[in-house]
Design a protein around this motif. Structure first.
Motif, PDB file in Angstrom:
ATOM      1  N   PRO A 329      15.859  10.049  10.228  1.00  0.00           N
ATOM      2  CA  PRO A 329      14.436  10.202   9.907  1.00  0.00           C
ATOM      3  C   PRO A 329      14.007   9.446   8.646  1.00  0.00           C
ATOM      4  O   PRO A 329      12.850   9.030   8.528  1.00  0.00           O
ATOM      5  CB  PRO A 329      14.278  11.711   9.722  1.00  0.00           C
ATOM      6  CG  PRO A 329      15.644  12.196   9.349  1.00  0.00           C
ATOM      7  CD  PRO A 329      16.601  11.315  10.086  1.00  0.00           C
ATOM      8  N   GLY A 330      14.918   9.247   7.700  1.00  0.00           N
ATOM      9  CA  GLY A 330      14.524   8.605   6.451  1.00  0.00           C
ATOM     10  C   GLY A 330      14.201   7.139   6.577  1.00  0.00           C
ATOM     11  O   GLY A 330      13.576   6.555   5.691  1.00  0.00           O
ATOM     12  N   LEU A 331      14.600   6.519   7.704  1.00  0.00           N
ATOM     13  CA  LEU A 331      14.343   5.099   7.864  1.00  0.00           C
ATOM     14  C   LEU A 331      12.859   4.783   7.984  1.00  0.00           C
ATOM     15  O   LEU A 331      12.400   3.725   7.539  1.00  0.00           O
ATOM     16  CB  LEU A 331      15.109   4.557   9.084  1.00  0.00           C
ATOM     17  CG  LEU A 331      16.637   4.500   8.935  1.00  0.00           C
ATOM     18  CD1 LEU A 331      17.285   4.096  10.251  1.00  0.00           C
ATOM     19  CD2 LEU A 331      17.027   3.523   7.828  1.00  0.00           C
ATOM     20  N   GLU A 332      12.098   5.684   8.597  1.00  0.00           N
ATOM     21  CA  GLU A 332      10.650   5.456   8.721  1.00  0.00           C
ATOM     22  C   GLU A 332       9.992   5.446   7.345  1.00  0.00           C
ATOM     23  O   GLU A 332       9.142   4.607   7.045  1.00  0.00           O
ATOM     24  CB  GLU A 332      10.027   6.518   9.615  1.00  0.00           C
ATOM     25  CG  GLU A 332      10.380   6.389  11.087  1.00  0.00           C
ATOM     26  CD  GLU A 332       9.942   5.053  11.666  1.00  0.00           C
ATOM     27  OE1 GLU A 332       8.851   4.563  11.293  1.00  0.00           O
ATOM     28  OE2 GLU A 332      10.687   4.487  12.485  1.00  0.00           O
ATOM     29  N   GLU A 333      10.366   6.422   6.518  1.00  0.00           N
ATOM     30  CA  GLU A 333       9.794   6.466   5.166  1.00  0.00           C
ATOM     31  C   GLU A 333      10.238   5.255   4.356  1.00  0.00           C
ATOM     32  O   GLU A 333       9.462   4.689   3.583  1.00  0.00           O
ATOM     33  CB  GLU A 333      10.217   7.755   4.460  1.00  0.00           C
ATOM     34  CG  GLU A 333       9.607   7.869   3.061  1.00  0.00           C
ATOM     35  CD  GLU A 333      10.049   9.135   2.338  1.00  0.00           C
ATOM     36  OE1 GLU A 333       9.963   9.147   1.097  1.00  0.00           O
ATOM     37  OE2 GLU A 333      10.477  10.093   3.003  1.00  0.00           O
ATOM     38  N   LEU A 334      11.504   4.871   4.540  1.00  0.00           N
ATOM     39  CA  LEU A 334      12.010   3.689   3.852  1.00  0.00           C
ATOM     40  C   LEU A 334      11.200   2.454   4.242  1.00  0.00           C
ATOM     41  O   LEU A 334      10.807   1.652   3.383  1.00  0.00           O
ATOM     42  CB  LEU A 334      13.482   3.496   4.203  1.00  0.00           C
ATOM     43  CG  LEU A 334      14.190   2.277   3.604  1.00  0.00           C
ATOM     44  CD1 LEU A 334      14.186   2.351   2.087  1.00  0.00           C
ATOM     45  CD2 LEU A 334      15.618   2.178   4.139  1.00  0.00           C
ATOM     46  N   ALA A 335      10.924   2.312   5.529  1.00  0.00           N
ATOM     47  CA  ALA A 335      10.142   1.164   5.991  1.00  0.00           C
ATOM     48  C   ALA A 335       8.740   1.177   5.404  1.00  0.00           C
ATOM     49  O   ALA A 335       8.224   0.138   4.964  1.00  0.00           O
ATOM     50  CB  ALA A 335      10.076   1.165   7.520  1.00  0.00           C
ATOM     51  N   ALA A 336       8.095   2.332   5.400  1.00  0.00           N
ATOM     52  CA  ALA A 336       6.726   2.426   4.867  1.00  0.00           C
ATOM     53  C   ALA A 336       6.700   2.102   3.385  1.00  0.00           C
ATOM     54  O   ALA A 336       5.798   1.401   2.890  1.00  0.00           O
ATOM     55  CB  ALA A 336       6.172   3.823   5.122  1.00  0.00           C
ATOM     56  N   ARG A 337       7.699   2.616   2.672  1.00  0.00           N
ATOM     57  CA  ARG A 337       7.766   2.378   1.223  1.00  0.00           C
ATOM     58  C   ARG A 337       7.906   0.886   0.929  1.00  0.00           C
ATOM     59  O   ARG A 337       7.189   0.316   0.103  1.00  0.00           O
ATOM     60  CB  ARG A 337       8.962   3.150   0.661  1.00  0.00           C
ATOM     61  CG  ARG A 337       9.350   2.792  -0.756  1.00  0.00           C
ATOM     62  CD  ARG A 337       8.480   3.458  -1.771  1.00  0.00           C
ATOM     63  NE  ARG A 337       8.824   3.065  -3.117  1.00  0.00           N
ATOM     64  CZ  ARG A 337       8.624   3.812  -4.165  1.00  0.00           C
ATOM     65  NH1 ARG A 337       8.100   5.016  -4.018  1.00  0.00           N
ATOM     66  NH2 ARG A 337       8.928   3.391  -5.374  1.00  0.00           N
TER      67      ARG A 337
END
Length: 527
Positions: A329-337
Motif C-alpha cells: 500500500p505504501g507505494l501509492e503514497e510514495l508515487a504521489a509524494r
C-alpha cells in the motif's frame, strides 16, 4: 562555380514580442517603404506565400536540398537551399541559389546550375509536387550596426500541411556586409529587452516535421558530418553547433509539454557539449573564455539532475517495484509524494530555460563559437591540425583512461565506478563525433563493434548509477523540516524498494565487468 551562401541568425519569440521588435529602436533602419532590386520590401509588412516542392519519394530532401517558389505580390522567386548538415541552433550558413521566375511552379531552367538536376536525373519519379506552404506577414529592414549592414526580417504566420498547421514567429538577421561579430552583437542587444530563443528549425524542416507528425516530439542527437579536410577547430565548432541544435530542439518540447524524454535529451545534449569542450581542450587551451563558458553551462543546469532522477524513479524504478510488490500500500503514497517533488523540479528547469540569463548564455556561446579569441592568431597548433589526426590521438587517450580506470571494475566503490562511467561517456561521445572522419569499410565495421561494446558498458554502469540515485531519492523522503517528511507507509515502501534494488547490484557489477573486458578487446576504429 563557387556557391552563393546565406549566413542567417534565426531567433524565435511569441507574437507580442515580435510586435515589440517591430518598434525596437535598433531595427529602425534604412527602410523607406520602397523595394530593393530583388523585390524585397523595406519596412512595410507584406504577405509572403512560399510553396515547397519535392518528388513523390522526396529525393531532394534525401539529398539535403529544398526547392521553393515564393510569391510576393506579382513577383515570384525560386530558391534552392542546401539543408542537411548546414543548420544548427540559431545560425544557418548554407549554399543558396535564387532566381526570379514568372510562374508559381518550379522553372527547370532556373535551377539548371544547382545540384537539383543531378538529383532529379537519378530519381525514380522526377515530378515536382507541392509538399507544404508557409504563409507569413513579413517586415524587412536593412539596419546599420557597427561596421555592418544587416537585413532584419520579422515573420509572423504559419506553416500549412495536410497534417495541420503550426505557428511561425521569427526574427531573422542576415549579414549583408561586414563582420559576423556585428550580427551577434545586434542579436545580443535585442535580447536584452525582448525574450529571444535561438531557432533550431528552418521553415522547411518545420514543415516536414509537422507533416510527418514529429513536430513537438523529443529528438535524439543526430550524426555529425565532418569534412575529410576539416581542421580540429572546424570539427569542434561543428560538433558544438550540433549539440546546441539538439539542446534547443528538446528545450522547445520540454517547455511545451514537460515531457520527461525531452528533459533527458536536454541533459544528453549538455553532456555532449561539455564533453566536446573536454575532448577539444588542446584546441581551446589558449582561450580562457572556453573554460568559463563550460563552467557557466554546468552551473546553470545542475538542478536538471534532480528532475531527471525523479523522472527515472517514477517512470522506471517505481513501476518495476509495483510489479514485484502489487499489494504494497505504501507505494501509492510514495508515487504521489515523488510526483509532487517532480513537478517542483520540472518547474525549476522551466524557470532556468526561460530566464534571460540562460538565453543570454546560449547567445554568448554561439557568438563565441564564431568570433571568439580561440579563432585568433594566438591559438596553438592543435586548432589547425587535421581533425582526423587530432581525433585519433584523443580517442586513443580516452580509451586508455577507460581501460585503466575500469580494471577490476566489480570491486570498485561507487565513486570509482562513477569515474569510469564519466570517462566512458566522453569516449562514447568522441566515437560518435569523429565517426565520419574514418569512412572506409574496415573502420565502419570496427566502429560498429567498438560502439556496441562501449554502449553495453555504459548501459550497465548507467543502471548501477540509477540504483544509487534511487537510493538517494528514497533516503531524502525521511528528511526535511517537521511536517514535510513522508509518512511511515511511504518510507517503508521506499525501504523495500531500496532493498530490492540492492539485490540487483551484484549481477549488474558482473555484467559491467564483462562489458569492460569486451571493450578492451574491441579494435579501435581510428587506427
Amino acid at each position: 562555380m563557387s556557391e552563393p551562401r546565406e549566413t542567417e541568425l534565426k531567433l524565435e519569440c511569441d507574437r507580442l514580442d515580435l510586435a515589440a521588435l517591430g518598434g525596437h529602436p535598433l531595427l529602425q533602419g534604412e527602410g523607406d517603404g520602397k523595394e530593393d532590386a530583388q523585390g524585397n520590401g523595406q519596412g512595410e509588412p507584406e504577405a509572403v506565400l512560399s510553396t515547397y516542392f519535392d518528388t513523390p519519394d522526396e529525393a531532394l530532401r534525401a539529398a539535403g536540398l529544398t526547392l521553393r517558389v515564393r510569391r510576393r505580390g506579382e513577383a515570384r522567386l525560386q530558391t534552392v537551399k542546401a539543408e542537411a548538415g548546414a543548420a544548427a541552433a540559431g545560425l544557418f550558413d548554407r549554399p543558396e541559389w535564387e532566381v526570379a521566375i514568372t510562374g508559381d511552379a518550379p522553372d527547370p531552367a532556373a535551377f539548371a546550375d544547382t545540384p537539383v538536376p543531378r538529383i532529379l536525373k537519378d530519381a525514380k519519379d522526377a515530378t515536382l509536387e507541392p509538399r507544404f506552404t508557409t504563409v507569413v506577414m513579413r517586415t524587412e529592414r536593412t539596419v546599420p550596426y557597427g561596421a555592418s549592414r544587416i537585413r532584419a526580417t520579422l515573420d509572423e504566420g504559419r506553416v500549412e500541411t495536410q497534417a495541420g498547421d503550426a505557428a511561425l514567429c521569427e526574427l531573422e538577421l542576415e549579414l549583408e556586409s561586414g563582420t559576423p561579430a556585428d550580427l551577434f552583437a545586434l542579436a545580443q542587444a535585442l535580447a536584452e529587452t525582448v525574450p529571444l530563443h535561438l531557432g533550431a528549425l528552418s521553415k522547411s524542416e518545420r514543415g516536414f516535421a509537422l507533416r510527418d507528425g514529429r513536430l513537438g516530439l523529443p529528438s535524439k542527437a543526430g550524426s555529425v558530418a565532418l569534412a575529410e579536410d576539416a581542421s580540429a577547430g572546424d570539427a569542434f565548432r561543428r560538433i558544438a553547433m550540433a549539440c546546441l541544435r539538439h539542446l534547443r530542439l528538446n528545450e522547445a518540447v520540454f517547455l511545451a509539454s514537460r515531457d520527461p524524454e525531452a528533459l533527458h535529451q536536454i541533459r544528453v545534449a549538455l553532456r555532449r557539449l561539455r564533453s566536446a569542450f573536454s575532448l577539444f581542450k588542446p584546441v581551446l587551451a589558449h582561450d580562457p573564455r572556453a573554460a568559463s563558458l563550460a563552467e557557466a553551462i554546468k552551473g546553470a543546469t545542475e538542478p536538471f539532475g534532480r528532475a531527471r532522477n525523479l523522472d527515472v524513479f517514477l517512470e522506471t524504478t517505481l513501476p518495476e517495484e509495483r510489479a514485484r510488490r502489487p499489494d504494497e500500500p505504501g507505494l501509492e503514497e510514495l508515487a504521489a509524494r515523488l510526483a509532487t517533488e517532480r513537478d517542483r523540479a520540472h518547474e525549476t528547469v522551466s524557470t532556468i530555460l526561460t530566464s534571460p540569463e540562460w538565453r543570454g548564455l546560449l547567445l554568448d556561446l554561439l557568438a563565441w563559437l564564431h568570433t571568439g579569441p580561440w579563432l585568433g592568431e594566438g591559438a596553438g597548433p592543435a586548432r589547425d591540425a587535421p581533425a582526423r589526426d587530432f581525433a585519433a590521438a584523443v580517442l586513443g587517450r580516452f580509451r586508455k583512461r577507460v581501460r585503466k580506470r575500469g580494471r577490476h571494475l566489480a570491486k570498485l566503490d561507487p565513486e570509482a565506478r562513477h569515474r569510469v562511467r564519466i570517462a566512458g561517456k566522453k569516449l562514447r561521445y568522441g566515437a560518435d563525433f569523429f565517426a565520419s572522419l574514418f569512412p572506409d569499410k574496415t573502420a565502419r565495421k570496427r566502429h560498429k563493434a567498438f560502439s556496441a561494446a562501449l554502449s553495453d558498458l555504459q548501459d550497465h554502469l548507467g543502471a548501477l548509477n540509477d540504483l544509487a540515485t534511487a537510493h538517494a531519492v528514497m533516503a531524502s523522503l525521511a528528511e526535511g523540516p517537521p511536517g514535510t517528511a513522508a509518512s511511515g507507509p511511504a518510507v517503508f515502501a521506499a525501504g523495500l524498494t531500496a532493498a530490492d534494488n540492492e539485490a540487483r547490484t551484484r549481477d549488474l557489477l558482473a555484467a559491467a565487468d564483462e562489458a569492460h573486458g569486451d571493450l578492451v578487446d574491441a579494435k579501435p576504429f581510428w587506427r
